[in-house]
Scaffold this motif. Structure first.
Motif, mmCIF file in Angstrom:
data_model
loop_
_atom_site.group_PDB
_atom_site.id
_atom_site.type_symbol
_atom_site.label_atom_id
_atom_site.label_comp_id
_atom_site.label_asym_id
_atom_site.label_seq_id
_atom_site.Cartn_x
_atom_site.Cartn_y
_atom_site.Cartn_z
ATOM 1 N N LEU A 333 0.804 -1.171 -0.074
ATOM 2 C CA LEU A 333 0.094 0.025 -0.173
ATOM 3 C C LEU A 333 0.859 1.180 -0.094
ATOM 4 C CD1 LEU A 333 -2.733 -0.923 2.681
ATOM 5 C CD2 LEU A 333 -2.775 -1.208 0.258
ATOM 6 N N GLY A 338 -6.056 4.704 1.758
ATOM 7 C CA GLY A 338 -7.049 5.260 2.803
ATOM 8 C C GLY A 338 -8.077 3.955 3.065
ATOM 9 N N ARG A 339 -8.240 3.154 1.634
ATOM 10 C CA ARG A 339 -9.389 2.337 1.824
ATOM 11 C C ARG A 339 -8.953 1.417 0.813
ATOM 12 N NH1 ARG A 339 -15.376 4.366 1.919
ATOM 13 N NH2 ARG A 339 -14.540 5.200 3.856
ATOM 14 N N VAL A 340 -9.154 -0.262 1.131
ATOM 15 C CA VAL A 340 -9.180 -1.012 0.445
ATOM 16 C C VAL A 340 -10.269 -1.697 0.080
ATOM 17 C CG1 VAL A 340 -7.795 -3.380 0.053
ATOM 18 C CG2 VAL A 340 -6.758 -1.533 1.350
ATOM 19 N N ILE A 341 -10.808 -2.039 -1.285
ATOM 20 C CA ILE A 341 -12.038 -2.457 -1.495
ATOM 21 C C ILE A 341 -11.944 -3.631 -2.172
ATOM 22 C CG2 ILE A 341 -14.190 -1.741 -3.023
ATOM 23 C CD1 ILE A 341 -13.035 1.414 -2.416
ATOM 24 N N PHE A 349 -16.778 -3.848 -1.663
ATOM 25 C CA PHE A 349 -17.074 -3.622 -0.076
ATOM 26 C C PHE A 349 -15.577 -3.234 0.671
ATOM 27 C CE2 PHE A 349 -20.278 -6.577 -1.478
ATOM 28 C CZ PHE A 349 -21.423 -6.046 -0.549
ATOM 29 N N ALA A 350 -15.784 -2.516 1.435
ATOM 30 C CA ALA A 350 -14.308 -1.935 2.120
ATOM 31 C C ALA A 350 -13.873 -3.202 2.951
ATOM 32 C CB ALA A 350 -14.546 -0.674 3.033
ATOM 33 N N LEU A 351 -12.612 -3.329 2.934
ATOM 34 C CA LEU A 351 -12.075 -4.335 4.095
ATOM 35 C C LEU A 351 -11.496 -3.956 5.146
ATOM 36 C CD1 LEU A 351 -9.890 -6.297 1.301
ATOM 37 C CD2 LEU A 351 -12.115 -7.065 2.227
ATOM 38 N N ALA A 352 -11.896 -4.445 6.286
ATOM 39 C CA ALA A 352 -11.510 -4.197 7.670
ATOM 40 C C ALA A 352 -9.933 -4.538 7.693
ATOM 41 C CB ALA A 352 -12.374 -4.910 8.614
ATOM 42 N N LEU A 368 -8.217 3.164 -2.727
ATOM 43 C CA LEU A 368 -8.156 4.545 -2.769
ATOM 44 C C LEU A 368 -7.483 5.365 -1.726
ATOM 45 C CD1 LEU A 368 -12.186 4.855 -3.199
ATOM 46 C CD2 LEU A 368 -10.477 4.824 -4.988
ATOM 47 N N GLN A 372 -9.606 10.703 -1.641
ATOM 48 C CA GLN A 372 -10.563 10.403 -2.293
ATOM 49 C C GLN A 372 -11.837 10.117 -1.870
ATOM 50 O OE1 GLN A 372 -7.992 7.385 -4.514
ATOM 51 N NE2 GLN A 372 -8.832 8.195 -6.331
#
Ligand code: SF4
Ligand code: SF4
Lengths: 450, 327
Positions: A333, A338-341, A349-352, A368, A372
């Motif tokens: 990363l 900021g977020r892995v989808i 779906f966003a991954l925790a 993302l 963003q």
């Protein structure tokens, strides 16, 4: 030659045109992910009943061996995606929040297939387009079923169910979905460029099974190279390649069928009701592999892309490999991530956490950056009607979502809550930043059945 | 890693950006008002904006809600209200109109997004009734003895003249060119059709305002006034006078398009606009008021829940079928 002679206009009403961001990974040829140290095979990777374990813990399994059996009709078996040894079944949480049983497999030292040899085994070599008449429809459906095929565009509905002919509802057209309308994702695009032949063979076989006369491969007009490659591979076959407008969600069956054929799928009905079966391009290639080579679904192409990943790539990965493995292979990363989808940025779906297995329906991993993400605070609905202007289903999203929020089921029904297919267009444009899709989804789950 | 529901991307257009966009659309109108009425435009708008902000802060604090001046909606109400006032309106009228607009028009209903009536028009209608002399025809006329601040204010408003003509009295009909450019008497923001068109089209192109509303209003007025002209071919007040004069364009582009108080569906928006245009013609023709935009908008606001119900679009694929009994 790309043929444009289709009954539809190539368009559908409303929808969106977000920045497609395909260029981030569209140029990256498909690489084979090195065999991971272990994989985790969920027993439910599709819509329908879960599989039952078919192997004991600490059993030696070979690539392609069934590790989960499907007993119900609407279900699909799962197979080992590497050579190795199983362990006791555990439970994993899929990106969509479902807790499912899963069988871990630790990789053996020696793998029978990896790297280029694996690619050749799955997509390489010759794919016949003639003489497919020797396969009778039942034989095709059986092969597809035992190979564990499900829709690989994201919905993951068992493919054999779609292909099983239904006397009351005859099928005349097979649409092969190469739209890949979610922003960022390029897995189908690369597959059409690098392995068009198995897609064409699979389309011919699927059409034969379903009894379809006409076969149309639909590709959005932002992928002219894929359309050329597919048309070249389709030379001499009855398969037609059609260009449709680039517009989200063109890849949805309810948008694609009107765009290609000018037929409207009834609300609450299926494409079958208008004589159509839709399969995704990756599914078509898997059908060819299942029928011609007798091999089950063990791998798929996944885009790992977005501004938040260091080296965007398209990868051929064994099912059950963890997202962490994919991300690590792509340089990790970026600091800005900021977020892995899991899936595309509209419906994914966003991954925790990244320690989750890739499944048959995983079309991509989009990372993302922090900036963003939608971060604006939520305000009251402005009743601006923007959500109405974009809803491809022709609904009034604000009414449905706010009725669902207040558990006002009468209003929710009056505005057709169940006709929403959760494409996300409404929430994408909402200036008040109301989580419309989430409210609707929760509403669907909690609304009492009549 | 923190998760959130999809979609994970968006347009970046927030409520605040929408409001800022409306203010941008009002810039040409404000500029035209300054050109025609000089400092009076700045003064009226300034007082209304300040009063609206004060009212919003006060009332939301009284309701123990977080004060939300940051969404700029009170500024928008203030500017729209200020531009709908006569140039010489006394300060206390502005303040009353602003407090009624925000208090009765908006906060009582629960704040932005929950109100039924256009707040600025609630305030404007209240003072029209409460201070008839200050907001009637006389409220626009310069009555002092020295040199007037600008030339236009010594003449009656074009709409008042039209009323006189209709009553059989004498009067000088305003030329179309002044009506288009705006150098006539009237409420601050309404005089220049050109400025309203420029700002209004900007809002429509940006999709900040729904184009169906002004289109419906303009078409309704054109059709009704056109029929009137055919019946009375000798009338001096023509279709174009109806379209360019008075507050029609200002109201159609900036007031009726308030998203909160207009319908959700495209068809509903068109009917809403057309209804407003038709009511404007009814009031102009039959009532004692020379102009009827504010009452038309308020009346149409009341029909919005009905319009929303009547114009529920047909879902693609038809309505959800009733659940069938299992055969
Ligand atoms: S887009 Fe958002 S603010 Fe506008 S009507 Fe729909 S839900 Fe309300
Ligand atoms: S998520 Fe549902 S309501 Fe929203 S735009 Fe898509 S189909 Fe319409």
């Amino acid at each position: 030659m790309v043929s444009s002679a289709i009954p539809g206009t190539g368009r559908f009403a409303r929808g969106l045109h977000p920045d497609d961001k395909k260029s981030i990974s569209a140029g990256a040829g498909i690489e084979v992910l090195p065999t991971p140290k272990s994989v985790l095979i969920p027993l439910l990777q599709h819509i329908g009943a879960p599989c039952e374990p078919a192997v004991k813990p600490r059993a030696e399994v070979r690539l392609g061996q069934a590790v989960g059996e499907a007993k119900a009709f609407v279900s699909a078996p799962v197979h080992a995606s590497i050579d190795g040894k199983t362990a006791a079944a555990t439970v994993t949480t899929l990106p969509n929040g479902r807790h499912v049983a899963a069988i871990p497999i630790t990789a053996a030292e020696e793998q029978s297939l990896s790297g280029q040899a694996l690619w050749e085994d799955i997509y390489g070599g010759q794919w016949p387009t003639d003489g497919l008449g020797s396969f009778d429809p039942e034989q095709i459906v059986t092969a597809v079923r035992s190979a564990g095929l499900v829709g690989m565009g994201g919905a993951a509905f068992p493919t054999h169910v779609k292909l099983t002919p239904n006397e009351k509802r005859p099928v005349d057209t097979l649409v092969v979905n190469g739209c890949e309308c979610e922003p960022y994702l390029t897995a189908d695009h690369r597959l059409m460029l690098e392995a068009p032949a198995p897609i064409i063979t699979g389309a011919l076989l699927a059409a034969r099974a379903a009894g379809a006369e006409r076969i149309i491969v639909a590709i959005e007009d932002n992928k002219p190279d894929a359309a050329e490659a597919m048309a070249a591979a389709a030379e001499g076959t009855p398969v037609q390649v059609a260009i449709v407008q680039t517009r989200y969600p063109m890849g949805g069956e309810r948008q694609l069928i009107p765009a290609v054929l000018g037929r409207e799928v009834p609300t609450g009905g299926l494409p079958l009701d208008v004589g159509v079966v839709v399969v995704n391009v990756a599914t078509a290639a898997a059908i060819a592999r299942a029928v011609i080579r007798g091999k089950p679904l063990t791998h798929r192409v996944v885009s790992v892309t977005g501004e938040g990943i260091n080296q965007p790539k398209n990868l051929l990965v064994p099912l059950g490999a963890s997202y962490a493995e994919l991300v690590a292979f792509c340089g990790g990363l970026a600091d800005s991530a900021g977020r892995v989808i899991a899936g595309g940025p509209m419906m994914g779906f966003a991954l925790a956490e990244l320690d989750v297995p890739v499944t048959k329906g995983t079309s991509g991993v989009v990372v993302l950056t922090e900036e963003q993400l939608r971060r604006a605070e939520q305000t009251a609905c402005l009743r601006c009607g923007r959500c109405v202007d974009v809803c491809p289903a022709g609904l009034v999203p604000t009414k449905i979502a706010l009725a669902a929020r207040h558990q006002d089921w009468e209003t929710a029904r009056r505005y057709y809550l169940t006709a929403c297919f959760e494409c996300g267009c409404c929430a994408y444009v909402c200036p008040a930043n109301i989580p419309l899709v989430q409210l609707i989804r929760t509403g669907k789950a909690t609304m009492p059945k009549e | 890693m923190p998760v959130a529901p999809g979609p994970h991307i968006g347009t970046g257009r927030t409520t605040r950006r929408v409001m800022i966009d409306v203010l941008l659309g009002l810039v040409p109108v404000f500029a035209a008002a300054c050109w025609v009425f000089g400092w009076y435009a700045l003064m009226q708008v300034g007082i209304c904006v300040a009063s609206c902000l004060a009212a919003e802060a006060l009332f939301t604090a009284m309701r123990r809600r977080p004060v939300s001046l940051g969404d700029f909606s009170a500024v928008v109400t203030g500017v729209i209200l200020g531009l709908s006032m006569p140039w010489r309106c006394p300060v206390h009228v502005d303040v009353v109109a602003s407090f009624v607009a925000i208090g009765v028009g908006k906060v009582i209903f629960g704040g932005l997004g929950h109100n039924i009536f256009n707040p600025a028009m609630v305030g404007r209608a209240f003072v029209t009734i409460a201070f008839p002399a200050l907001l009637g025809a006389g409220g626009y006329l310069y009555t002092g003895s020295g040199t007037p601040p600008t030339d236009v204010v010594t003449a009656a408003t074009p709409m008042t003249v039209a009323k006189h003509l209709a009553a059989g009295k004498a009067g000088q009909v305003a030329g179309l060119w002044p009506l288009f450019l705006g150098n006539v008497n009237g409420s601050l923001g309404e005089t220049s059709a050109l400025a309203c068109l420029v700002g209004g089209l900007y809002l429509c192109i940006r999709r900040t305002a729904a184009w169906q509303i002004p289109l419906g209003a303009v078409l309704a007025v054109a059709v009704i006034a056109g029929v009137g002209n055919l019946l009375h071919p000798q009338a001096q007040w023509t279709v174009l006078h109806h379209l360019l004069g008075g507050a029609l364009l200002y109201g159609a582009f900036f007031i009726a398009t308030d998203p909160v108080t207009s319908p959700l569906t495209p068809r509903g928006k068109f009917i809403f606009g057309a209804g407003m245009g038709a009511l404007v013609m009814v009031i102009r023709t039959y009532s004692g008021y020379p102009e009827g935009v504010q009452f038309s908008v308020l009346l149409m606001n009341a029909t919005v829940p009905l319009l929303n119900r009547w114009t529920v679009p047909r879902p693609v694929g038809g309505p959800v079928p009733a659940p069938k009994a299992q055969a």
